[in-house]
Design a protein around this motif. Sequence first.
Motif, mmCIF file in Angstrom:
data_model
loop_
_atom_site.group_PDB
_atom_site.id
_atom_site.type_symbol
_atom_site.label_atom_id
_atom_site.label_comp_id
_atom_site.label_asym_id
_atom_site.label_seq_id
_atom_site.Cartn_x
_atom_site.Cartn_y
_atom_site.Cartn_z
ATOM 1 N N SER A 35 0.902 -1.251 -0.035
ATOM 2 C CA SER A 35 -0.096 -0.155 0.022
ATOM 3 C C SER A 35 0.948 1.185 0.032
ATOM 4 N N ASP A 36 2.085 1.287 0.466
ATOM 5 C CA ASP A 36 3.087 2.265 0.334
ATOM 6 C C ASP A 36 3.835 2.546 -0.921
ATOM 7 N N GLY A 37 3.452 1.583 -1.700
ATOM 8 C CA GLY A 37 4.073 1.732 -3.164
ATOM 9 C C GLY A 37 5.201 0.889 -3.276
ATOM 10 N N SER A 38 5.563 0.345 -2.191
ATOM 11 C CA SER A 38 6.856 -0.772 -2.430
ATOM 12 C C SER A 38 6.445 -1.700 -3.173
ATOM 13 N N TYR A 39 7.316 -2.226 -3.892
ATOM 14 C CA TYR A 39 7.086 -3.521 -4.761
ATOM 15 C C TYR A 39 7.974 -4.682 -5.000
ATOM 16 N N PHE A 40 7.594 -5.733 -5.268
ATOM 17 C CA PHE A 40 8.454 -6.772 -5.630
ATOM 18 C C PHE A 40 8.066 -7.739 -6.947
ATOM 19 N N PHE A 41 8.853 -7.790 -7.963
ATOM 20 C CA PHE A 41 8.425 -8.745 -9.122
ATOM 21 C C PHE A 41 9.622 -9.443 -9.488
ATOM 22 N N ALA A 42 9.377 -10.800 -9.963
ATOM 23 C CA ALA A 42 10.253 -11.486 -10.442
ATOM 24 C C ALA A 42 9.681 -12.561 -11.658
ATOM 25 N N TYR A 43 10.379 -12.822 -12.660
ATOM 26 C CA TYR A 43 10.010 -13.643 -13.633
ATOM 27 C C TYR A 43 11.131 -14.615 -14.387
ATOM 28 N N GLU A 52 14.357 -9.897 -11.492
ATOM 29 C CA GLU A 52 13.931 -9.650 -10.132
ATOM 30 C C GLU A 52 14.213 -8.161 -9.765
ATOM 31 N N GLU A 53 13.398 -7.640 -9.200
ATOM 32 C CA GLU A 53 13.450 -6.410 -8.731
ATOM 33 C C GLU A 53 12.640 -6.051 -7.540
ATOM 34 N N VAL A 54 13.179 -5.119 -6.353
ATOM 35 C CA VAL A 54 12.613 -4.685 -5.402
ATOM 36 C C VAL A 54 12.387 -3.334 -5.431
ATOM 37 N N GLY A 55 11.334 -2.656 -5.125
ATOM 38 C CA GLY A 55 11.409 -1.142 -4.954
ATOM 39 C C GLY A 55 10.792 -0.628 -3.482
ATOM 40 N N ILE A 56 11.702 0.061 -2.777
ATOM 41 C CA ILE A 56 11.387 0.175 -1.435
ATOM 42 C C ILE A 56 11.197 1.790 -1.304
ATOM 43 N N VAL A 57 10.011 2.303 -0.729
ATOM 44 C CA VAL A 57 9.599 3.643 -0.569
ATOM 45 C C VAL A 57 10.282 4.055 0.500
ATOM 46 N N LYS A 58 10.957 5.225 0.528
ATOM 47 C CA LYS A 58 11.643 5.656 1.868
ATOM 48 C C LYS A 58 11.472 7.157 1.727
ATOM 49 N N GLU A 59 10.685 7.692 2.735
ATOM 50 C CA GLU A 59 10.312 9.022 2.767
ATOM 51 C C GLU A 59 9.917 9.508 1.535
ATOM 52 N N ASP A 60 10.504 10.336 0.913
ATOM 53 C CA ASP A 60 9.990 10.769 -0.545
ATOM 54 C C ASP A 60 10.848 10.360 -1.793
ATOM 55 N N SER A 61 11.292 9.295 -1.492
ATOM 56 C CA SER A 61 12.264 8.587 -2.664
ATOM 57 C C SER A 61 11.759 7.097 -2.694
ATOM 58 N N LEU A 62 12.272 6.564 -3.733
ATOM 59 C CA LEU A 62 12.122 5.140 -4.041
ATOM 60 C C LEU A 62 13.465 4.670 -4.469
ATOM 61 N N GLU A 63 13.842 3.539 -3.747
ATOM 62 C CA GLU A 63 15.045 2.798 -3.879
ATOM 63 C C GLU A 63 14.916 1.217 -4.470
ATOM 64 N N VAL A 64 15.679 1.136 -5.691
ATOM 65 C CA VAL A 64 15.214 0.112 -6.380
ATOM 66 C C VAL A 64 16.405 -0.803 -6.458
ATOM 67 N N SER A 65 16.379 -2.116 -6.559
ATOM 68 C CA SER A 65 17.511 -2.955 -6.481
ATOM 69 C C SER A 65 17.054 -4.034 -7.402
ATOM 70 N N GLY A 66 17.713 -4.689 -8.143
ATOM 71 C CA GLY A 66 17.605 -5.737 -8.831
ATOM 72 C C GLY A 66 18.531 -6.740 -9.625
ATOM 73 N N VAL A 67 18.040 -7.843 -10.365
ATOM 74 C CA VAL A 67 18.961 -8.473 -10.939
ATOM 75 C C VAL A 67 18.414 -9.096 -12.353
ATOM 76 N N TYR A 68 18.975 -9.041 -13.277
ATOM 77 C CA TYR A 68 18.595 -9.753 -14.544
ATOM 78 C C TYR A 68 19.710 -10.622 -15.413
ATOM 79 N N ARG A 69 18.985 -11.662 -15.765
ATOM 80 C CA ARG A 69 19.983 -12.624 -16.503
ATOM 81 C C ARG A 69 19.519 -12.931 -17.959
ATOM 82 N N TYR A 70 20.467 -13.029 -19.065
ATOM 83 C CA TYR A 70 20.115 -13.643 -20.206
ATOM 84 C C TYR A 70 21.140 -14.111 -20.979
ATOM 85 N N LEU A 71 20.948 -15.096 -22.139
ATOM 86 C CA LEU A 71 22.138 -15.573 -22.905
ATOM 87 C C LEU A 71 22.359 -14.440 -24.061
#
Length: 106
Positions: A35-43, A52-71
């Motif tokens: 509900s605060d706008g934070s999210y997670f997704f993976a496929y 895979e990505e995680v977004g975390i709402v902190k005060e007035d900003s969004l911190e995003v971290s993730g990883v992707y892989r391909y050939l």
Amino acid sequence: MFALWLILACCCHCCWPAESGAAIGIVKSLAEQQSDGSYFFAYEAANGNYREEVGIVKEDSLEVSGVYRYLDDSGQKVEVSYMADQNGFVPRGFHIGARSNINKPL
């Protein structure tokens, strides 16, 4: 809503390569939004592509971290992790920056 659009955009790019036209199925897909706008997704696609990505709402900003892989075109696995916040986007991966120094040790 943006997270859903991002998931769909990435899935389309990952699963329907332009050169072959053949669809590649998704074998695993997860998504959650708080509900605060934070999210997670993976496929993961049947061809091994993954994100895979995680977004975390902190005060007035969004911190995003993730990883992707391909050939890549030569069949080598490429994996990139990243972090993004109010200071910018920072990718990390073995191959990043190596193209200009391909014959020099990193």
